[in-house]
Write a protein that holds these residues in place. Structure first.
Motif, PDB file in Angstrom:
ATOM      1  N   SER A 186     -10.545  -2.772   2.875  1.00 41.72           N
ATOM      2  CA  SER A 186     -11.975  -2.661   2.570  1.00 41.72           C
ATOM      3  C   SER A 186     -12.616  -1.601   3.448  1.00 41.72           C
ATOM      4  O   SER A 186     -12.348  -1.536   4.646  1.00 41.72           O
ATOM      5  N   ASP A 187     -13.493  -0.786   2.853  1.00 44.85           N
ATOM      6  CA  ASP A 187     -14.220   0.201   3.663  1.00 44.85           C
ATOM      7  C   ASP A 187     -15.665  -0.226   3.889  1.00 44.85           C
ATOM      8  O   ASP A 187     -16.482   0.565   4.345  1.00 44.85           O
ATOM      9  N   SER A 188     -15.982  -1.498   3.587  1.00 51.40           N
ATOM     10  CA  SER A 188     -17.355  -1.977   3.741  1.00 51.40           C
ATOM     11  C   SER A 188     -17.720  -2.160   5.209  1.00 51.40           C
ATOM     12  O   SER A 188     -16.908  -2.610   6.024  1.00 51.40           O
ATOM     13  N   LEU A 189     -18.971  -1.834   5.560  1.00 49.59           N
ATOM     14  CA  LEU A 189     -19.455  -2.044   6.931  1.00 49.59           C
ATOM     15  C   LEU A 189     -19.587  -3.527   7.270  1.00 49.59           C
ATOM     16  O   LEU A 189     -19.718  -3.894   8.436  1.00 49.59           O
ATOM     17  N   LEU A 190     -19.565  -4.386   6.233  1.00 49.21           N
ATOM     18  CA  LEU A 190     -19.563  -5.825   6.502  1.00 49.21           C
ATOM     19  C   LEU A 190     -18.337  -6.206   7.319  1.00 49.21           C
ATOM     20  O   LEU A 190     -18.361  -7.175   8.075  1.00 49.21           O
ATOM     21  N   VAL A 191     -17.259  -5.447   7.149  1.00 46.39           N
ATOM     22  CA  VAL A 191     -16.043  -5.708   7.923  1.00 46.39           C
ATOM     23  C   VAL A 191     -16.310  -5.424   9.400  1.00 46.39           C
ATOM     24  O   VAL A 191     -15.979  -6.239  10.269  1.00 46.39           O
TER      25      VAL A 191
ATOM     26  N   GLY B 119     -11.794  -1.856  19.634  1.00 42.06           N
ATOM     27  CA  GLY B 119     -11.310  -1.726  18.262  1.00 42.06           C
ATOM     28  C   GLY B 119     -12.159  -0.742  17.494  1.00 42.06           C
ATOM     29  O   GLY B 119     -12.877   0.070  18.086  1.00 42.06           O
ATOM     30  N   GLY B 120     -12.090  -0.834  16.193  1.00 47.39           N
ATOM     31  CA  GLY B 120     -12.860   0.065  15.352  1.00 47.39           C
ATOM     32  C   GLY B 120     -12.211   0.271  14.005  1.00 47.39           C
ATOM     33  O   GLY B 120     -11.258  -0.427  13.653  1.00 47.39           O
ATOM     34  N   ARG B 121     -12.752   1.241  13.285  1.00 46.49           N
ATOM     35  CA  ARG B 121     -12.222   1.547  11.953  1.00 46.49           C
ATOM     36  C   ARG B 121     -11.169   2.652  12.053  1.00 46.49           C
ATOM     37  O   ARG B 121     -11.350   3.628  12.772  1.00 46.49           O
ATOM     38  N   TYR B 122     -10.075   2.462  11.345  1.00 46.92           N
ATOM     39  CA  TYR B 122      -8.984   3.449  11.341  1.00 46.92           C
ATOM     40  C   TYR B 122      -8.395   3.457   9.941  1.00 46.92           C
ATOM     41  O   TYR B 122      -7.590   2.633   9.596  1.00 46.92           O
ATOM     42  N   ASP B 123      -8.825   4.417   9.133  1.00 50.28           N
ATOM     43  CA  ASP B 123      -8.472   4.395   7.714  1.00 50.28           C
ATOM     44  C   ASP B 123      -7.179   5.125   7.393  1.00 50.28           C
ATOM     45  O   ASP B 123      -6.732   5.118   6.251  1.00 50.28           O
TER      46      ASP B 123
ATOM     47  N   GLY C  75      -1.660   2.645   5.994  1.00 49.99           N
ATOM     48  CA  GLY C  75      -0.886   3.126   4.849  1.00 49.99           C
ATOM     49  C   GLY C  75       0.304   3.998   5.224  1.00 49.99           C
ATOM     50  O   GLY C  75       0.949   4.579   4.349  1.00 49.99           O
ATOM     51  N   MET C  76       0.636   4.100   6.509  1.00 51.03           N
ATOM     52  CA  MET C  76       1.662   5.084   6.938  1.00 51.03           C
ATOM     53  C   MET C  76       3.009   4.870   6.268  1.00 51.03           C
ATOM     54  O   MET C  76       3.741   5.820   6.035  1.00 51.03           O
ATOM     55  N   PHE C  77       3.355   3.624   5.946  1.00 48.73           N
ATOM     56  CA  PHE C  77       4.649   3.379   5.293  1.00 48.73           C
ATOM     57  C   PHE C  77       4.514   3.389   3.771  1.00 48.73           C
ATOM     58  O   PHE C  77       5.498   3.254   3.057  1.00 48.73           O
ATOM     59  N   LEU C  78       3.257   3.487   3.280  1.00 47.14           N
ATOM     60  CA  LEU C  78       3.020   3.508   1.837  1.00 47.14           C
ATOM     61  C   LEU C  78       2.785   4.923   1.338  1.00 47.14           C
ATOM     62  O   LEU C  78       2.812   5.185   0.137  1.00 47.14           O
ATOM     63  N   GLY C  79       2.517   5.866   2.261  1.00 50.02           N
ATOM     64  CA  GLY C  79       2.230   7.235   1.859  1.00 50.02           C
ATOM     65  C   GLY C  79       0.859   7.395   1.232  1.00 50.02           C
ATOM     66  O   GLY C  79       0.622   8.305   0.454  1.00 50.02           O
ATOM     67  N   LYS C  80      -0.079   6.477   1.543  1.00 49.28           N
ATOM     68  CA  LYS C  80      -1.463   6.620   1.072  1.00 49.28           C
ATOM     69  C   LYS C  80      -2.392   5.974   2.094  1.00 49.28           C
ATOM     70  O   LYS C  80      -1.962   5.148   2.896  1.00 49.28           O
ATOM     71  N   ASP C  81      -3.671   6.375   2.055  1.00 52.50           N
ATOM     72  CA  ASP C  81      -4.613   5.791   3.012  1.00 52.50           C
ATOM     73  C   ASP C  81      -5.026   4.387   2.590  1.00 52.50           C
ATOM     74  O   ASP C  81      -5.258   4.122   1.407  1.00 52.50           O
ATOM     75  N   VAL C  82      -5.104   3.499   3.553  1.00 56.39           N
ATOM     76  CA  VAL C  82      -5.609   2.146   3.324  1.00 56.39           C
ATOM     77  C   VAL C  82      -6.708   1.924   4.359  1.00 56.39           C
ATOM     78  O   VAL C  82      -6.448   1.985   5.560  1.00 56.39           O
ATOM     79  N   PRO C  83      -7.959   1.694   3.892  1.00 55.00           N
ATOM     80  CA  PRO C  83      -9.034   1.492   4.872  1.00 55.00           C
ATOM     81  C   PRO C  83      -8.775   0.240   5.703  1.00 55.00           C
ATOM     82  O   PRO C  83      -8.273  -0.759   5.187  1.00 55.00           O
ATOM     83  N   ALA C  84      -9.077   0.326   6.986  1.00 54.29           N
ATOM     84  CA  ALA C  84      -8.813  -0.819   7.867  1.00 54.29           C
ATOM     85  C   ALA C  84      -9.741  -0.777   9.059  1.00 54.29           C
ATOM     86  O   ALA C  84     -10.194   0.295   9.483  1.00 54.29           O
TER      87      ALA C  84
END
Lengths: 471, 471
Positions: B168-173, B330-334, B338-347
């Protein structure tokens, strides 16, 4: 990076939430029983100095240690030394599992991964004896690592759940350890299980009385240990192969015939002093446990040997009906805990095998229903105040509820579907400025609640529902 | 074996019972907060394949990995390969800490010890994405290992307590993660602490606006990160050393002068699009958290950089008054999950530093009184029935009491002394065929009780006493 490379190392496992909760449930039950007996928790590092581990687990154990590579300058030197060692004649041995270079690994490593919880206990006992008092009752529930060939129920990383009493030679310790083991099984939901009991001194006395010379004692006990698997004929065959003389074989087989009860073994040992002492231990233990919950589980089993290595007195093994192998074992071992002190320290302990317990419990579905499933899934319908949803989540948590908030506006139908899938016990949403509560169990929705109404409705539901998650 | 060799490896610790209980208390509080936010537990193996770990933590990280030695045939080959590598010109490097042989270790190792909990999360996420659902909220509380130089509060084995939301890229996170961190601190008993917040996009935009070229951005942010320690003058000096041009330096220092509030940074960034987006994130986060318990703790701190490596959005750091360094961050690191998936995953995630929390809590005595001390110490006086004492211990446990039995006859005076030393809340003994209960707190003894009288007396005492030990 290919998808395949996301696997954990061979023989190890990732534990997704459901499995973590199953493990936590079992560990929690074991820990609460151990605590109720007054055992205290100990934890030691995953890494031990290699010299602490080496030579403690036999030659096979030394090979199964995970060893940590040297770093910096020592590594540069270690590589030279290992290479020099490999050039010596006979340094490389070719066996069934390929080539190995014994001793080369020790030249390249200074640390190893914890292989069991007993050697670390002995080390801690030596380092802190004064603090720990004359009798130290500890439990330790931590993973150990062995570079074994992985297989069904066999892992390279697995948990041990040990409890040990150091510093007392009283049979009350055996009684307490046996009771704790039985109580764990009962509290975990096992119904058909036995705690088999034997005595190392008894085994040795019988071998001696049968005329088996000391040099063949270990061979004969090893053969006897297989009675369960191969039957009396198989034991006889193995005794023959191990060159136990015929007269001794006949005596031993005679004893096994029709079952070696405590009385029959006692008659066989007539006049054998060490045998009488071991028999007295066993009889005292049975007497002590009379009337306790452990009594009905305790079964004398003359063929039980528990390996051979370090036990010196009573030995135990937990077995469950229809399950090959054991769920745990232990006994008295008076020569081990003092290894770093240079003197004997009497000790008796028991270890439950967490991985096997879990396997059986999963097969028999012995876990509480809804173990750790979510309580409340929360969202605001599109267009509603996100901040109000966030404040509601705080209010619910302040009232002890477990709440997961969907981090975006969500249509109520979709929210309920997600709650059903997770599963969560309830879905709560903000829509039209009021709150709505859906109960998964009844599929009923209470509509247009305010905060107080919602809390009251949840409290009413919970009077019948077991809230989940660790305490 | 000498006494000295009973020490654990350098940089690691044995945890005796009192310290295990302190750790369990802190971990229990953190876990209960994480659970109340709907995070699910994940556990991964201590060992990872070396290729999973290598290159993920920078060059220094690669050197700090504990690597596990190859076994069997691969070890024989690895030693040859490492030796051949060492003979190449420049293969051995002599630095401050002695010689090292880069790459030789990789030739001798296939596995490494877990270095953090984020790379394993990324690996598990790639392996199980379908099962884990679109948004995966997990926490993980496990040890990690780093071959660092040990020092005060710096260990080679230490626990991390991570929680992360993937997908999720929501600021609620961010709002939820910040709230959970603040709630942990409050529940642990901390009173004076702040959650400092900044935004990676804001830092980059300010550097850009100040005219610092992209190649100097990291240098400038690294200098800024030290404001806490070295003050504005120190930052200026470091910027000069790192060859940040004078005009840019002046702009940055101008902003820092009198404190870089959100409004001042906003004015400075006038017209900068990426800067405006980052500012909007921060303002939204402050608005979202208004009225929550986190609001009073959240402080914008423009000098906060949290290292530089992988954060992409909001960043957080927990600090306590009078304590240098952080208690968590901590913080957001998008770009990482996804490093093992080859795509970005928001986190977005947060990690509490267990070792520092414990250190501060020990200094400030923030633990509950009598954490896990024993409830009942039990014995029979000389000549009494040992079996009756054993049955009594079972009865007491059945009524929920924690009981440790002394495994030999004990005189009542000695028993009370032992109970006082342990400490145990109560001593109970069998003497003259009846039971006697001593309360450590009042030093009063109730004499000549039967079983029912004893249970009733304990129940009465317990109406006022907090029973200890894990649940």
């Amino acid at each position: 990076v290919s998808k395949q490379s996301a696997a954990p190392p061979k023989g190890t496992r990732d534990f997704l939430p459901v499995f973590v909760r199953q493990r936590e449930h079992v560990v929690g039950v074991i820990r609460s029983v151990y605590e109720s007996y007054g055992f205290q928790p100990l934890e030691t590092p995953a890494l031990e100095r290699l010299e602490v581990l080496s030579g403690k687990y036999g030659e096979e154990g030394d090979q199964l240690l995970f060893k940590v590579l040297l770093r910096g300058q020592p590594l540069v030197q270690g590589i030279e030394a290992a290479r020099a060692h490999l050039q010596e004649p006979g340094a490389v041995i070719t066996g069934r599992s390929g080539q190995v270079a014994p001793k080369a690994d020790v030249l390249l490593s200074d640390l190893g991964l914890r292989y069991d919880l007993t050697v670390p206990l002995a080390r801690v006992y030596a380092a802190h004896q004064a603090e720990l008092g004359p009798i130290f009752k500890r439990y330790q529930i931590q993973p150990v690592w062995r570079a074994d060939t992985p297989g069904k129920g066999r892992f390279r990383e697995f948990y041990q759940c040990d409890l040990d009493v150091c510093g007392s030679d009283s049979l009350l310790v055996e009684a307490e350890v046996a009771s704790a083991a039985v109580e764990c099984m009962g509290r975990l939901g096992f119904e058909e299980f036995s705690l088999r009991v034997n005595h190392r001194g008894l085994l040795r006395a019988v071998m001696n009385q049968a005329g088996i010379e000391a040099s063949k004692e270990v061979d004969a006990i090893t053969a006897l240990d297989k009675l369960d698997k191969v039957g009396a004929e198989g034991v006889e065959q193995e005794l023959t192969e191990r060159q136990v003389p015929e007269a001794a074989r006949a005596q031993l087989l005679g004893l096994l015939k029709d079952g070696a009860t405590l009385d029959r073994v006692s008659a066989f040992l007539q006049g054998h002093a060490a045998g009488a002492a071991a028999l007295a231990d066993l009889r005292s233990l049975f007497e002590l446990l009379e009337g306790t919950k452990a009594a009905s589980r305790l079964k004398f089993d003359f063929s039980l040997a528990r390996g051979l290595s370090y036990y010196t007195g009573c030995i135990f093994e937990l077995t469950s009906k229809d399950l090959a192998g054991s769920l745990g074992g232990g006994g008295r071992y008076d020569g081990l805990i003092g290894m770093f002190l240079g003197k004997d320290v009497p000790a008796c302990g028991f270890a439950l095998g967490l991985e096997r317990l879990l396997l059986v419990m999963q097969e028999r579905n012995l876990f509480p229903a809804d173990l750790g499933s979510l309580e409340i899934l929360l969202a605001g319908a599109p267009g509603e105040s996100v901040r109000r949803v966030l404040l509601l989540s705080q209010l619910l948590r302040e009232h002890g509820h477990h709440v997961s908030m969907i981090p975006k506006p969500e249509k109520p139908g979709r929210l309920r579907k997600s709650a059903a899938e997770l599963p969560a016990a309830f879905a709560i949403w903000l829509e039209g400025g009021t709150l709505h509560l859906w109960d998964r169990k009844s599929d009923a929705t209470q509509r247009n609640l305010d905060e107080q109404g919602l809390l009251a409705a949840l409290a009413e539901h919970h009077s019948g529902i077991h809230r989940t998650g660790p305490p």
